[in-house]
Design a protein around this motif. Structure first.
Motif, PDB file in Angstrom:
ATOM      1  N   SER A 164      10.155  14.063  26.403  1.00  8.35           N
ATOM      2  CA  SER A 164       8.829  13.910  25.520  1.00  8.35           C
ATOM      3  C   SER A 164       7.779  13.113  26.185  1.00  8.35           C
ATOM      4  O   SER A 164       6.642  13.481  26.122  1.00  8.35           O
ATOM      5  CB  SER A 164       9.206  13.362  24.237  1.00  8.35           C
ATOM      6  OG  SER A 164      10.030  14.483  23.589  1.00  8.35           O
ATOM      7  N   VAL A 165       7.937  11.936  26.723  1.00 11.21           N
ATOM      8  CA  VAL A 165       7.169  11.061  27.456  1.00 11.21           C
ATOM      9  C   VAL A 165       6.356  11.669  28.676  1.00 11.21           C
ATOM     10  O   VAL A 165       5.200  11.803  28.514  1.00 11.21           O
ATOM     11  CB  VAL A 165       7.820   9.939  28.054  1.00 11.21           C
ATOM     12  CG1 VAL A 165       6.757   8.852  28.826  1.00 11.21           C
ATOM     13  CG2 VAL A 165       8.272   8.732  26.861  1.00 11.21           C
ATOM     14  N   ASN A 167       6.153  15.060  29.058  1.00 14.00           N
ATOM     15  CA  ASN A 167       5.117  15.995  28.504  1.00 14.00           C
ATOM     16  C   ASN A 167       3.842  15.555  27.655  1.00 14.00           C
ATOM     17  O   ASN A 167       2.874  16.017  27.720  1.00 14.00           O
ATOM     18  CB  ASN A 167       5.854  17.083  27.381  1.00 14.00           C
ATOM     19  CG  ASN A 167       6.982  17.806  28.098  1.00 14.00           C
ATOM     20  OD1 ASN A 167       6.722  18.309  29.184  1.00 14.00           O
ATOM     21  ND2 ASN A 167       8.030  18.250  27.467  1.00 14.00           N
ATOM     22  N   PHE A 168       4.143  14.253  27.128  1.00 14.35           N
ATOM     23  CA  PHE A 168       3.125  13.948  26.297  1.00 14.35           C
ATOM     24  C   PHE A 168       1.801  13.420  27.204  1.00 14.35           C
ATOM     25  O   PHE A 168       0.592  13.641  26.962  1.00 14.35           O
ATOM     26  CB  PHE A 168       3.633  12.590  25.390  1.00 14.35           C
ATOM     27  CG  PHE A 168       2.350  11.994  24.715  1.00 14.35           C
ATOM     28  CD1 PHE A 168       1.772  12.374  23.792  1.00 14.35           C
ATOM     29  CD2 PHE A 168       1.789  10.744  25.249  1.00 14.35           C
ATOM     30  CE1 PHE A 168       0.696  11.750  22.875  1.00 14.35           C
ATOM     31  CE2 PHE A 168       1.107   9.577  24.718  1.00 14.35           C
ATOM     32  CZ  PHE A 168       0.388  10.293  23.551  1.00 14.35           C
ATOM     33  N   PHE A 169       2.009  12.867  28.247  1.00 11.20           N
ATOM     34  CA  PHE A 169       1.185  12.396  29.295  1.00 11.20           C
ATOM     35  C   PHE A 169       0.852  13.650  30.143  1.00 11.20           C
ATOM     36  O   PHE A 169      -0.598  13.728  30.315  1.00 11.20           O
ATOM     37  CB  PHE A 169       1.718  11.282  30.092  1.00 11.20           C
ATOM     38  CG  PHE A 169       1.635   9.896  29.230  1.00 11.20           C
ATOM     39  CD1 PHE A 169       0.522   9.381  28.868  1.00 11.20           C
ATOM     40  CD2 PHE A 169       2.778   9.454  28.960  1.00 11.20           C
ATOM     41  CE1 PHE A 169       0.578   8.220  28.159  1.00 11.20           C
ATOM     42  CE2 PHE A 169       3.093   8.199  28.306  1.00 11.20           C
ATOM     43  CZ  PHE A 169       1.960   7.504  27.858  1.00 11.20           C
TER      44      PHE A 169
END
Lengths: 366, 306
Positions: A164-165, A167-169
């Motif tokens: 998730s980290v 993908n978020f960035f």
């Protein structure tokens, strides 16, 4: 292990040791037989399958190139499983450390792009990856010791969080707007990429990046650390019996955190090389399953660092052959996954065979 | 955020909790039963995925989603039986076997599931409770799948059985002390084998819900670790089937935060909201465990908690 003083004792030691070679090989043969039955049931030829594995994995210098390129991260992710396993910790989230560390190394390169020399950028990226990986898995060891949180589940949950980290960035703040195809960070630039190992390229025409050398060196270093140092001795004692280790006054908690940090550093290196030698940027392709196959490699090597490189090469070959098998035999790409899963199950079941045969150890028969 | 938006988000989360919780509920009840008998099965993730594939394929071929659900349960119990049978061998580690079966089950599901990614299978119907309310969004939210109620029923039955029946007592005794169970003449291996098999059945049914109702199609990214989160969920629920129901709803709600916020135009940090169930699980585990003492309700034989 005491040094054998006579010929008879040497023979006995070899006999005992051979158990750890014969049983895994036996397990591999049983897996191959079961998989052959599976293929026969589907009307496919097991012989063709084995030939294709050989050709696609080990037949030509091109297939060796594919195999070793896959083996490099596998060695490192398997080490990430093996070292904590010696202390009795089952860490299955090495993939998360790889992903996060790869991302961290790509981000660390960003401020330097366009002006700094590769001699500055490359070490910065490498360090960023190693530190990120070490902190990520080190947290798992710390949680285990200080809070009693199960390390298997914690590391796996953290894998999903790492994804998730990333993908978020890469889909937000750090997305390279010039790349319309796949959300990625900005490329680290050709100059900062890790090239192939020169002599392998020149002599054997096998273009493999330096990750392979780092993997093998780490395997040797960690083998020495686990077998020839006080740290290794304390770690093995802890793995054997935590209560006894505590009673002896060993710093069990520190050992656990340190072992998981070493593990994370290894997975982090794998992430660095995936970014710096293969992808050239961080994106979803980092999630390639190396961390998960590494678990299997480590178990097959019985968590023995020095045995990991050959086993990783075996599985690298299997993965490299996946494409050709799929095309030639009309099988889905999950075929390799089925075979890997089968090997893993058979291998773990074969654990029960240790110590059962008087051939290996006539005295300790039970 | 305006009041209307707040209502929308709350409704979406409520609907999401009910929709998303069912697979969590089944797989955690399965895990709860297995763990109560003193063993842990991490392979339920693979069972869930394989169950989802089986349910979809059988529903497609038979035309009946309920036959699909049954087939998923049977496939799940086969995986459970394999785990149960293998773990009784000496020196075989139940955690490691679980990881191996997770890989194997997922591999088999992807292998056999390839041809079913495209075709459309008949889905499970839902029961419409929309007549109870007037709000159109709530009407939509109150279309509830019957499996949700089946899960609730199983949870209540299991809770009651653990407390009041001889079978329940036997399972708990086996999980707390194998030596006691042996002294009482109970076959520890048999109890654990049956508990793991039944647990696999429930996980398979949970998988059927994924492919036949929500999200309602078969693809390889269907389960994103729900089977593993169930392990954490059972710890959170302190091995109490009724608490598993509450925990499943909570996880379902957490998983629905991202889509709910997106429905009112808040898409910032979408990926972090996607990670909400995992972060929540981790926080819950950190908060609920302790290195000093074993947890209340934890089966004494559980390797995971030692």
């Amino acid at each position: 292990m005491a040094a054998p003083s006579g010929v008879a004792e040497t023979v006995a030691a070899i006999r005992r040791g051979s158990e750890y070679v014969v049983i895994p090989i036996f397990a591999l043969i049983v897996s191959a037989a079961l998989f052959s039955l599976f293929l026969l049931a589907l009307g496919k030829s097991p012989q063709q399958f084995l030939e294709l594995v050989w050709r696609g994995g080990f037949g030509t210098s091109f297939s060796w190139e594919n195999t070793l390129t896959r083996a490099a991260p596998l060695i490192l992710t398997a080490l990430a499983v093996a070292i904590p396993a010696r202390l009795g910790l089952v860490i299955i989230g090495g993939e998360g450390a790889l992903v996060l560390a790869g991302f961290a190394s790509a981000v660390a390169a960003l401020p330097f792009l366009g002006w700094a020399s590769p001699w500055l950028v490359m070490p910065v990226m490498f360090l960023a990856a190693v530190i990120a990986g070490a902190l990520w898995l080190g947290a798992v060891g710390a949680l285990r010791h200080y809070r009693g949180v199960n390390e298997t589940i914690a590391s796996l949950l953290m894998f999903y969080i790492a994804v998730s980290v990333l993908n978020f960035f890469v889909e937000g703040a750090l997305r390279d707007p010039s790349d319309p195809n796949k959300p990625s960070t900005a490329p680290i630039g050709a100059a900062n990429m890790v090239g192939p190992i020169p002599w392998l390229k020149d002599w054997l025409d096998i273009g493999v990046h330096w990750g392979l050398v780092f993997g093998i060196v780490m395997a040797v270093v960690l083998h020495i650390l686990m077998n020839r140092t006080t740290f290794g001795f304390a770690a093995r004692l802890t793995g054997g019996n935590v209560r006894a280790a505590r009673a002896q006054g060993l710093p069990v908690g520190k050992l656990m955190v340190l072992a998981t940090m070493i593990a994370g550093a290894c997975a982090g290196m794998a992430g660095y090389f995936e970014v710096a030698a293969i992808l050239g940027k961080a994106n979803g392709s980092l999630i390639a399953g190396y961390g998960f196959t590494g678990i299997l490699v480590s178990f097959l090597a019985r968590h023995n660092p020095i045995v990991i490189p050959p086993v990783a090469i075996l599985f690298g070959g299997l993965a490299a052959a996946g494409g050709i098998i799929q095309r030639r035999m009309g099988l889905p790409d999950a075929t390799v996954l089925v075979l890997q899963g089968l090997i893993f199950v058979v291998l773990l079941v074969s654990e029960t065979l240790y110590g059962r045969f008087s051939f290996f150890d006539p005295e300790a028969r039970k | 955020m305006s009041d209307a938006a707040l209502v929308t988000v709350a409704t979406a989360m409520f609907a999401g909790a009910i929709r998303v919780s069912t697979p969590f509920l089944f797989v955690s009840l399965g895990e709860c039963l297995t763990e109560k008998s003193g063993r842990i099965n991490l392979g339920l993730e693979g069972t869930l995925v394989f169950g989802a594939m089986t349910a979809y394929a059988i529903s497609y071929h038979s035309g009946s989603p309920w036959i699909g659900v049954l087939a998923a349960g049977i496939a799940g119990s086969l995986f459970g039986a394999l785990h149960g049978a293998v773990c009784r061998l000496p020196r075989v580690n139940d955690v490691a076997i679980g990881i191996a079966l997770m890989l194997f089950g997922t591999g088999l599901a992807f292998f056999f599931g390839k041809p079913y990614i495209q075709p459309t299978a008949p889905r499970l119907p839902s029961i419409d409770f929309g007549f109870l309310v007037s709000n159109p969004q709530l009407k939509e939210a109150l279309k509830i799948n019957p499996l949700f109620f089946v899960g609730l029923l199983v949870a209540v039955a299991m809770w009651w059985a653990f407390k009041n029946t001889r079978v329940g007592l036997t399972v708990r005794m086996t999980g707390d002390s194998a030596a006691t169970a042996r002294a009482m003449g109970t076959s520890v291996d048999l109890v654990r084998f049956l508990a793991t098999t039944a647990g696999g059945f429930l996980a398979g049914v949970g998988g059927a819900f994924l492919s036949l109702y929500y999200p309602g199609s078969w693809n390889e990214g269907l389960s994103s670790g729900q089977g593993l989160m169930a392990v954490a969920l059972v710890i959170f629920a302190r091995w109490n089937p009724l608490a598993c129901f509450v925990a499943a709803l909570l996880f379902g709600g957490a998983g629905a935060i991202g889509p709910a916020l997106q429905s009112v135009g808040i898409s910032q940090g979408y990926h972090f909201f996607n990670a909400a169930p995992y972060i929540l699980t981790l926080i819950i585990m950190i908060a609920s465990t302790s290195p000093k003492r074993s947890l209340k309700g934890a089966p004494g034989e559980l390797t995971l908690m030692k």
